[in-house]
Design a protein around this motif. Structure first.
Motif, PDB file in Angstrom:
ATOM      1  N   GLU A 115       0.837  -1.210   0.000  1.00  0.00           N
ATOM      2  CA  GLU A 115       0.000   0.000   0.000  1.00  0.00           C
ATOM      3  C   GLU A 115       0.864   1.249   0.000  1.00  0.00           C
ATOM      4  O   GLU A 115       0.567   2.227  -0.684  1.00  0.00           O
ATOM      5  N   TYR A 116       1.939   1.207   0.784  1.00  0.00           N
ATOM      6  CA  TYR A 116       2.857   2.344   0.846  1.00  0.00           C
ATOM      7  C   TYR A 116       3.518   2.568  -0.515  1.00  0.00           C
ATOM      8  O   TYR A 116       3.646   3.702  -0.975  1.00  0.00           O
ATOM      9  N   GLU A 117       3.929   1.485  -1.158  1.00  0.00           N
ATOM     10  CA  GLU A 117       4.564   1.587  -2.472  1.00  0.00           C
ATOM     11  C   GLU A 117       3.606   2.207  -3.482  1.00  0.00           C
ATOM     12  O   GLU A 117       3.990   3.071  -4.279  1.00  0.00           O
ATOM     13  N   GLU A 118       2.363   1.764  -3.457  1.00  0.00           N
ATOM     14  CA  GLU A 118       1.359   2.294  -4.390  1.00  0.00           C
ATOM     15  C   GLU A 118       1.102   3.778  -4.117  1.00  0.00           C
ATOM     16  O   GLU A 118       0.987   4.579  -5.049  1.00  0.00           O
ATOM     17  N   PHE A 119       1.010   4.126  -2.825  1.00  0.00           N
ATOM     18  CA  PHE A 119       0.750   5.518  -2.464  1.00  0.00           C
ATOM     19  C   PHE A 119       1.882   6.430  -2.913  1.00  0.00           C
ATOM     20  O   PHE A 119       1.659   7.472  -3.526  1.00  0.00           O
ATOM     21  N   THR A 120       3.129   6.022  -2.621  1.00  0.00           N
ATOM     22  CA  THR A 120       4.258   6.876  -2.985  1.00  0.00           C
ATOM     23  C   THR A 120       4.434   6.956  -4.508  1.00  0.00           C
ATOM     24  O   THR A 120       4.852   7.988  -5.024  1.00  0.00           O
ATOM     25  N   SER A 121       4.088   5.881  -5.209  1.00  0.00           N
ATOM     26  CA  SER A 121       4.177   5.916  -6.677  1.00  0.00           C
ATOM     27  C   SER A 121       3.171   6.895  -7.251  1.00  0.00           C
ATOM     28  O   SER A 121       3.477   7.663  -8.175  1.00  0.00           O
ATOM     29  N   LEU A 123       1.898   9.416  -5.635  1.00  0.00           N
ATOM     30  CA  LEU A 123       2.332  10.749  -5.217  1.00  0.00           C
ATOM     31  C   LEU A 123       3.454  11.253  -6.113  1.00  0.00           C
ATOM     32  O   LEU A 123       3.501  12.441  -6.464  1.00  0.00           O
ATOM     33  N   ALA A 124       4.338  10.360  -6.513  1.00  0.00           N
ATOM     34  CA  ALA A 124       5.439  10.736  -7.404  1.00  0.00           C
ATOM     35  C   ALA A 124       4.895  11.226  -8.745  1.00  0.00           C
ATOM     36  O   ALA A 124       5.378  12.218  -9.298  1.00  0.00           O
ATOM     37  N   VAL A 129       3.547  16.544 -12.264  1.00  0.00           N
ATOM     38  CA  VAL A 129       2.703  17.492 -13.003  1.00  0.00           C
ATOM     39  C   VAL A 129       2.342  18.728 -12.170  1.00  0.00           C
ATOM     40  O   VAL A 129       1.818  19.700 -12.715  1.00  0.00           O
ATOM     41  N   ARG A 130       2.615  18.689 -10.885  1.00  0.00           N
ATOM     42  CA  ARG A 130       2.281  19.828 -10.018  1.00  0.00           C
ATOM     43  C   ARG A 130       3.222  21.003 -10.302  1.00  0.00           C
ATOM     44  O   ARG A 130       4.435  20.824 -10.445  1.00  0.00           O
ATOM     45  N   PRO A 131       2.674  22.241 -10.386  1.00  0.00           N
ATOM     46  CA  PRO A 131       3.529  23.421 -10.598  1.00  0.00           C
ATOM     47  C   PRO A 131       4.557  23.559  -9.475  1.00  0.00           C
ATOM     48  O   PRO A 131       4.235  23.406  -8.298  1.00  0.00           O
ATOM     49  N   GLU A 207      13.032  10.131  -0.855  1.00  0.00           N
ATOM     50  CA  GLU A 207      13.903   9.498  -1.849  1.00  0.00           C
ATOM     51  C   GLU A 207      13.074   8.654  -2.810  1.00  0.00           C
ATOM     52  O   GLU A 207      13.343   8.602  -4.015  1.00  0.00           O
ATOM     53  N   HIS A 208      12.055   7.997  -2.281  1.00  0.00           N
ATOM     54  CA  HIS A 208      11.198   7.157  -3.121  1.00  0.00           C
ATOM     55  C   HIS A 208      10.352   8.013  -4.062  1.00  0.00           C
ATOM     56  O   HIS A 208      10.174   7.669  -5.233  1.00  0.00           O
TER      57      HIS A 208
END
Length: 225
Positions: A115-121, A123-124, A129-131, A207-208
């Motif tokens: 779940e953490y991996e999916e969330f951070t991916s 978020l990445a 695309v975020r200004p 880092e992730h």
């Protein structure tokens, strides 16, 4: 060899050879529907928990070993020979239950990890695309506090944490949770972590998320602040 020495030998065999097989059976019986790579990862976590703990309410390795040794000593008061599997099946059935605890806790840890991996991916991808509001953001750890500085050395901690402080206090979030919210708000092009504590969740998460855009510095003017 005395009966006490023999009991120690038998308990060592059970803990070193038999218990790992019990745990492995629990993992593959309960989670065999997963891909082999996934069950292998659960087994890897289970092996760590077997030795290092973390599978509540399972006793520690030393406590389980002591339990096995005491059972072996009691058994040898009545019998001259001992079969490890028979001892486990009939005198220390709890060992099978503890194996189930370890297997279940390892699976829970694995699913949380996924779940953490999916969330951070996700978020990445969002951060891509975020200004960007900052060219660079320097993150400095100082006696339990985390400070944020922009590329010219200006303290921007309050600027990016103000709107999250009340939320963090209400939910008992720590400094690192607050800092990651601030970093997401700042959406920097680059992040520099200055002397992060060993095994810092914040450093690992950043880092992730940011990958090559995240750097670690172990000595500069920022590190000395």
């Amino acid at each position: 060899m005395s009966k006490e020495e023999f009991a120690r030998e038998i308990s060592a065999v059970i803990m070193e050879e038999y218990e790992p097989k019990l745990i492995e059976k629990c993992v593959y019986d309960s989670y065999g529907f997963l891909d082999r790579e996934e069950t292998d990862r659960i087994m890897e976590i289970a092996r760590e928990m077997e030795r290092e703990g973390g599978a509540e309410p399972c006793p520690s390795f030393a406590e389980r070993e002591s339990m096995v040794r005491e059972a072996a000593e009691e058994y040898l008061k009545e019998e001259k020979a001992i079969v490890p599997r028979g001892l486990v099946d009939f005198r220390i059935k709890e060992l099978s239950m503890f194996a189930e605890f370890i297997a279940g806790s390892a699976a829970d840890a694995y699913f949380a990890e996924q779940e953490y991996e999916e969330f951070t991916s996700m978020l990445a991808m969002f951060m891509e695309v975020r200004p960007k509001l900052e060219r660079a953001l320097h993150i400095v750890w100082n006696e339990g506090e985390i400070k944020l500085f922009n590329r010219v050395g200006r303290d921007v901690t309050e600027k990016y944490t103000a709107e999250f402080i009340k939320y963090a206090e209400e939910r008992g979030a720590g400094a690192e949770d607050l800092a990651i919210s601030a970093v997401i708000a700042a959406a920097p092009e680059k992040i520099v972590l200055h002397c992060p504590p060993e095994a810092s969740p914040l450093a690992g998460a950043l880092e992730h998320i940011f990958g090559e855009k995240c750097e670690i510095c172990h000595g500069c003017n920022f590190c000395e602040r």
